[in-house]
Motif scaffolding. Structure first.
Motif, short mmCIF file in Angstrom:
data_model
loop_
_atom_site.label_atom_id
_atom_site.label_comp_id
_atom_site.label_asym_id
_atom_site.label_seq_id
_atom_site.Cartn_x
_atom_site.Cartn_y
_atom_site.Cartn_z
N PHE A 1 -16.94 6.95 -12.60
CA PHE A 1 -16.48 8.26 -12.12
C PHE A 1 -16.00 9.14 -13.28
CE2 PHE A 1 -15.45 6.27 -7.80
CZ PHE A 1 -16.60 6.76 -7.24
N LEU B 1 -6.91 21.27 -13.49
CA LEU B 1 -8.01 22.22 -13.31
C LEU B 1 -7.51 23.63 -13.06
CD1 LEU B 1 -10.74 20.42 -11.18
CD2 LEU B 1 -10.70 20.86 -13.62
N ARG B 2 -6.42 23.72 -12.31
CA ARG B 2 -5.94 25.06 -11.96
C ARG B 2 -5.20 25.71 -13.12
NH1 ARG B 2 -4.31 25.53 -5.68
NH2 ARG B 2 -4.91 27.65 -6.06
N ASP C 1 -13.41 23.70 -8.44
CA ASP C 1 -12.92 24.85 -9.17
C ASP C 1 -13.88 25.29 -10.27
OD1 ASP C 1 -10.51 25.36 -7.90
OD2 ASP C 1 -9.57 23.68 -8.91
N MET D 1 -0.88 8.57 -4.46
CA MET D 1 -2.17 9.28 -4.32
C MET D 1 -2.01 10.80 -4.41
SD MET D 1 -5.10 7.67 -3.83
CE MET D 1 -5.55 5.96 -3.82
N TYR E 1 -4.53 16.07 -10.92
CA TYR E 1 -5.92 16.45 -11.21
C TYR E 1 -6.13 17.93 -10.92
CZ TYR E 1 -10.90 17.05 -10.28
OH TYR E 1 -12.18 17.52 -10.26
N ARG E 2 -5.66 18.34 -9.73
CA ARG E 2 -5.82 19.73 -9.33
C ARG E 2 -5.03 20.64 -10.27
NH1 ARG E 2 -8.99 21.57 -7.27
NH2 ARG E 2 -7.98 23.05 -5.91
N MET F 1 -13.09 -2.17 -9.58
CA MET F 1 -12.27 -0.96 -9.77
C MET F 1 -12.48 -0.33 -11.14
SD MET F 1 -9.86 -0.17 -7.28
CE MET F 1 -8.24 0.02 -7.98
N TRP G 1 -1.49 11.81 -7.94
CA TRP G 1 -2.71 11.76 -8.75
C TRP G 1 -3.62 12.95 -8.45
CZ3 TRP G 1 -4.28 5.89 -8.07
CH2 TRP G 1 -3.39 5.12 -8.82
N ILE G 2 -3.84 13.16 -7.15
CA ILE G 2 -4.71 14.27 -6.76
C ILE G 2 -4.10 15.59 -7.22
CG2 ILE G 2 -5.74 15.50 -4.81
CD1 ILE G 2 -5.82 12.79 -3.33
N MET H 1 -9.62 9.77 -2.18
CA MET H 1 -9.09 10.50 -3.33
C MET H 1 -10.21 11.26 -4.04
SD MET H 1 -6.95 9.10 -6.56
CE MET H 1 -8.27 8.84 -7.69
N ILE H 2 -11.30 10.53 -4.29
CA ILE H 2 -12.43 11.15 -4.99
C ILE H 2 -12.99 12.31 -4.16
CG2 ILE H 2 -14.77 10.77 -5.91
CD1 ILE H 2 -12.76 9.20 -7.53
N LEU I 1 -9.24 4.24 0.12
CA LEU I 1 -8.28 5.17 -0.46
C LEU I 1 -8.87 5.86 -1.70
CD1 LEU I 1 -4.92 3.24 -0.19
CD2 LEU I 1 -5.46 5.44 0.84
N ILE I 2 -9.55 5.06 -2.50
CA ILE I 2 -10.15 5.63 -3.72
C ILE I 2 -11.20 6.67 -3.36
CG2 ILE I 2 -11.63 5.10 -5.70
CD1 ILE I 2 -10.13 2.34 -5.74
N PHE J 1 -10.57 0.53 -1.47
CA PHE J 1 -11.77 1.31 -1.77
C PHE J 1 -11.80 2.59 -0.93
CE2 PHE J 1 -13.93 -2.72 -3.39
CZ PHE J 1 -13.79 -2.33 -4.70
N LEU K 1 0.82 -1.21 0.00
CA LEU K 1 0.00 0.00 0.00
C LEU K 1 0.85 1.26 0.00
CD1 LEU K 1 -2.73 -1.03 2.57
CD2 LEU K 1 -2.91 -0.97 0.10
N VAL L 1 -10.81 15.26 -4.23
CA VAL L 1 -10.92 15.90 -5.53
C VAL L 1 -12.24 16.67 -5.64
CG1 VAL L 1 -11.44 15.26 -7.92
CG2 VAL L 1 -9.36 14.44 -6.85
N PHE M 1 -15.69 13.36 -14.59
CA PHE M 1 -14.37 14.00 -14.49
C PHE M 1 -14.20 14.98 -15.65
CE2 PHE M 1 -12.00 10.26 -12.26
CZ PHE M 1 -12.44 10.72 -11.03
N MET N 1 1.37 2.96 -3.22
CA MET N 1 0.09 3.49 -3.70
C MET N 1 -0.27 4.77 -2.95
SD MET N 1 -3.54 1.61 -3.97
CE MET N 1 -2.99 0.50 -5.23
N ILE N 2 0.02 4.76 -1.63
CA ILE N 2 -0.26 5.96 -0.84
C ILE N 2 0.61 7.13 -1.32
CG2 ILE N 2 -0.05 6.93 1.50
CD1 ILE N 2 -0.91 4.10 2.50
N PHE O 1 -14.22 3.30 -11.67
CA PHE O 1 -13.48 4.39 -12.29
C PHE O 1 -14.11 4.81 -13.61
CE2 PHE O 1 -9.77 6.51 -10.73
CZ PHE O 1 -9.57 5.90 -9.51
#
Lengths: 326, 445
Positions: free
Chosen positions: A217, A122-123, B62, A111, A118-119, A210, A114-115, B53-54, B49-50, B47, A104, B57, A221, A107-108, A214
């Motif tokens: 989601f 957008l920014r 914005d 994260m 994404y930000r 998963m 990834w975030i 994250m979501i 963590l996902i 899950f 993990l 976000v 997005f 992956m942590i 995704f």
């Protein structure tokens, strides 16, 4: 908390935003290309983490039967027995060179990236006046891209800032499907075969849930993020293919990719799995030796060393028993 | 495309639900502190963590405009301010209260308001908009000053676009700049709309001129020409006379290409245009020079035009007084630029962004009156800067960011802070006199 905000801004957001903007400037004012190239760079930078994660997962997979045996051994017991179980579990991890959170951890670490990405998307392409005004604070003064704002968000007929659901046909349907499919493929490649039925069930669930999650989601997005996830997955598949030893990918009952040797190896594994599932209570010794053989191949140097140590310890114990007996 | 608005409720997007939770850490001696149970436990963790994250976000949105840039406008001893919800409210400086009977719209607001309202005759005009995802709803409103009723019936005029800049009017024609319209796909990124604001008009839209970018600047009118700028960096001079034109595009008299996007409003003074861009420049263009100038990209310095390097993005409208142009930039710098030469007399910097124009006022200290600038800071407070040399003379402590232009009226300075309050101060000693919440009307002193 303020220090985390500053770190987040200075270590993740500003470098990402400035890199994206610079790439935009270099790549013919095309933000789609900028996202793709940046995704490649990020995935390449994270290869060591990916390799580590893959190895950890494989190691963890190989010690599952032993872990289960320990848990079964102490099932229903309390007090000192629990402590003993904990100690044995930790010993097992140590011997195998596995960190309990090793899978993990990477992956942590990924994260925030990834975030952040994404930000950053957008920014860098804000849709509100305040977002635009705030962007000026995020650019490095030396960045020549600063004068090119606002950036053109069009890419292959797709507005990268708009939601995927609002994209034109066929993108509005194609992107979620592609994201889900690429994630499924990546997931498929990272899931290790197992003989444990419960583990198998879990793997199956993850394999399907998963990508479906995704994919769903992705509909909500911004298209730029969907492009990022899609290419990130695609690159992930390529990396996984090489890091995982060019293993064949099985889809719909057929094998794809892989070398002749890896295909043969996989066929052996499948046969062994089938044999394992047929035998309801396989003899522990043979299972253990199979596991050791398998793990030696997969785990690499560290694990081979720990296996050798284990073998030495077992040898010493046997000699001691013999001595006592004599 | 353009139509009368029916009753439109729930304009504001719902606030995303907050996510709370607890983490339990076992400290029991009998339990191992850290256990790993392989794939069975990994699934929920993954899950979780996902979802984290979501949530992370999604919680930072914005895409929804916030506004709060609309400054107070005074008419008939009443102040009109667009609050952060997109409601236009009326404040009575005498009673120091919001007028509860005067509010538009009555219910939910229009979303975000970024520009000041404009008073023409006995009517007040303004714009607001909100977006859900990438679907935007804008409204142009025209109200009776006396009772706040809409001059177009129930509500205003609705356009599926972002309405950022202020409107302008010439006679009964109202002009408004927009971004691209809804699902229209004719290649235009923005428009200048000419609307018939008369109450009995059978057709609201007179014409619209396509533009090459989003029009955030608002419209400025001088004679029979409207000036509007786009985020693509173009400044348009558009003929708004009643003459017949073959196409709306034929109304374009001339254009000028700035080095960067033009986001802020345009100032027209003494036959010149002043504006800034996002390539850190401020410009002075001569209206008569432009009519004969062949270059669309170069300033004609020989004819008194200039380009000034402000060092950072210029969003606020420049202001001019006594031969000095005051240029404010997003890095907090203010430059006093000589109007004839385009050379800086002084430059000073405050903390925070300057998004809206400063206000000029007389600052009295004993018997001495000094001309000063009240500069709104996007970080907090309104700073008092001497026009002589840029010295800091004092500060109006708002303790909140300010992105609207302050108003000086009857010895008080009124400020709409970004958190949605109206605060007023004595211009003489900069002390706060009062505070009222523009949403509900409650006191916040």
């Amino acid at each position: 908390m303020e220090i985390f905000g500053i770190l987040w801004l200075e270590v993740i957001m500003r470098p990402m935003i400035n890199s994206l903007a610079l790439l935009y400037q270099l790549l013919f004012s095309n933000f789609g290309l900028s996202i793709i190239v940046f995704t490649v760079l990020i995935r390449l930078a994270m290869i060591p983490l990916t390799v580590r994660q893959t190895r950890q997962m494989k190691k963890m997979q190989t010690i599952q039967p032993k872990l289960k045996a320990i848990q079964d051994k102490y099932k229903g017991k309390k007090g000192d027995a629990r402590r003993q179980m904990s100690s044995e579990t930790m010993g097992l991890y140590k011997d195998a060179g596995v960190s309990p959170v090793g899978c993990l951890g990477p992956m942590i670490i990924q994260m925030p990236i990834w975030i952040g990405f994404y930000r950053a998307i957008l920014r860098t392409m804000p849709s509100t006046p305040e977002g635009m005004a705030n962007l000026s604070d995020l650019f490095y003064s030396w960045n020549p891209a600063i004068a090119g704002v606002p950036f053109n968000s069009q890419f292959l007929g797709l507005s990268l800032v708009d939601l995927v659901s609002a994209a034109v046909l066929p993108w509005n349907y194609a992107l979620p499907v592609l994201v889900g499919a690429s994630m499924f493929l990546q997931q498929k490649m990272t899931t290790n075969p197992t003989s444990d039925p419960r583990q198998k069930q879990t793997n199956q669930m993850m394999l399907w849930m998963m990508p479906i999650m995704f994919g769903a989601f992705t509909w909500q997005f911004p298209a730029g993020l969907a492009v990022y996830i899609l290419f990130s997955n695609a690159i992930g598949v390529v990396i996984q293919y090489y890091v995982g030893g060019k293993q064949p990918v099985e889809l719909f009952g057929r094998s794809f990719l892989g070398t002749d040797a890896s295909r043969a190896e996989r066929a052996e594994q499948v046969a062994a799995e089938a044999a394992g599932s047929n035998a309801k209570t396989p003899p522990p010794s043979s299972e253990e030796s199979d596991e050791d053989d398998q793990s030696t191949e997969i785990l690499g140097k560290d694990s081979r060393r720990s296996n050798r140590n284990r073998a030495r310890r077992t040898g010493r114990r046997t000699r001691r028993r013999r001595n006592k007996g004599s | 495309m353009l139509r009368y608005v029916g009753i439109n409720t729930n304009r504001r997007p719902k606030t995303p639900p907050s996510i709370t939770g607890t983490i339990r850490i076992s400290t029991s001696e009998s339990e191992p502190k850290l256990q790993y149970h392989g794939g069975r436990r990994r699934l929920p963790i993954l899950f979780a963590l996902i979802f984290v994250m979501i949530a992370a976000v999604a919680c930072v949105n914005d895409l929804t405009p916030e506004g709060g840039w609309s400054g107070p406008v005074v008419e008939d001893e009443k102040l009109f301010i667009g609050n952060r919800d997109g409601n236009l409210v009326r404040f009575d400086p005498e009673t120091q209260n919001l007028d509860s009977s005067w509010r538009y719209p009555d219910g939910d607001g229009l979303g975000a308001m970024y520009s000041n309202t404009v008073v023409i005759g006995d009517k007040i005009y303004g714009v607001g908009y909100t977006c859900r995802g990438d679907k935007c709803d804008g409204e142009i409103f025209g109200l009776s000053l006396s009772d706040g009723s809409s001059i177009w019936g129930l509500h205003g005029l609705e356009l599926k676009t972002k309405l950022v800049g202020s409107v302008a009017a010439s006679g009964d024609t109202l002009f408004v700049g927009t971004t691209a319209i809804g699902d229209e796909d004719d290649g235009a990124e923005g428009y200048l709309y000419a609307l018939d604001s008369s109450a009995g008009a059978s057709r609201i839209e007179k014409y619209r001129v396509p533009l090459d970018g989003n029009a955030f600047s608002g419209v400025t009118i001088e004679g029979s020409t409207a000036y509007i700028a786009t985020m693509a960096g173009s400044l348009y001079a558009i003929d708004i006379s009643d003459s017949e034109f073959a196409t709306p595009e034929a109304r374009i008299k001339w254009t000028f290409e700035a080095e960067g996007a033009i986001a802020g409003p345009i100032l027209v003074a003494s036959g010149n245009l002043y504006f800034g861009d996002l390539a850190s420049n401020a410009y002075k263009l001569g209206i008569s020079t432009r009519l004969i100038s062949s270059s669309r990209t170069e300033v004609n310095t020989g004819s008194g035009e200039w380009k000034f390097d402000a060092g950072a993005w210029v969003w606020a409208k420049p202001i001019i007084e006594d031969g000095t142009v005051y240029v404010s930039a997003l890095d907090g710098s203010i430059s006093a630029v000589d109007d004839s030469s385009g050379i800086a007399k002084w430059t000073t910097t405050i903390e925070g962004q300057i998004v809206s124009s400063p206000a000029l006022f007389d600052r009295k200290r004993g018997n001495i009156t000094e001309r000063a600038l009240a500069v709104p800071s996007g970080e907090k407070n309104v700073w008092v800067i001497s026009v002589i040399d840029g010295r800091e003379l004092g500060v109006f402590l708002t303790d909140e960011p300010v992105k609207s232009t302050p108003l000086v009226h009857n010895g008080n300075l009124y400020v709409h802070t970004l958190n949605g309050d109206l605060k007023w101060f004595s211009v003489d000693n900069t002390s706060q006199i009062g505070c009222v919440e523009l949403k509900g009307g409650g006191r916040c002193d």
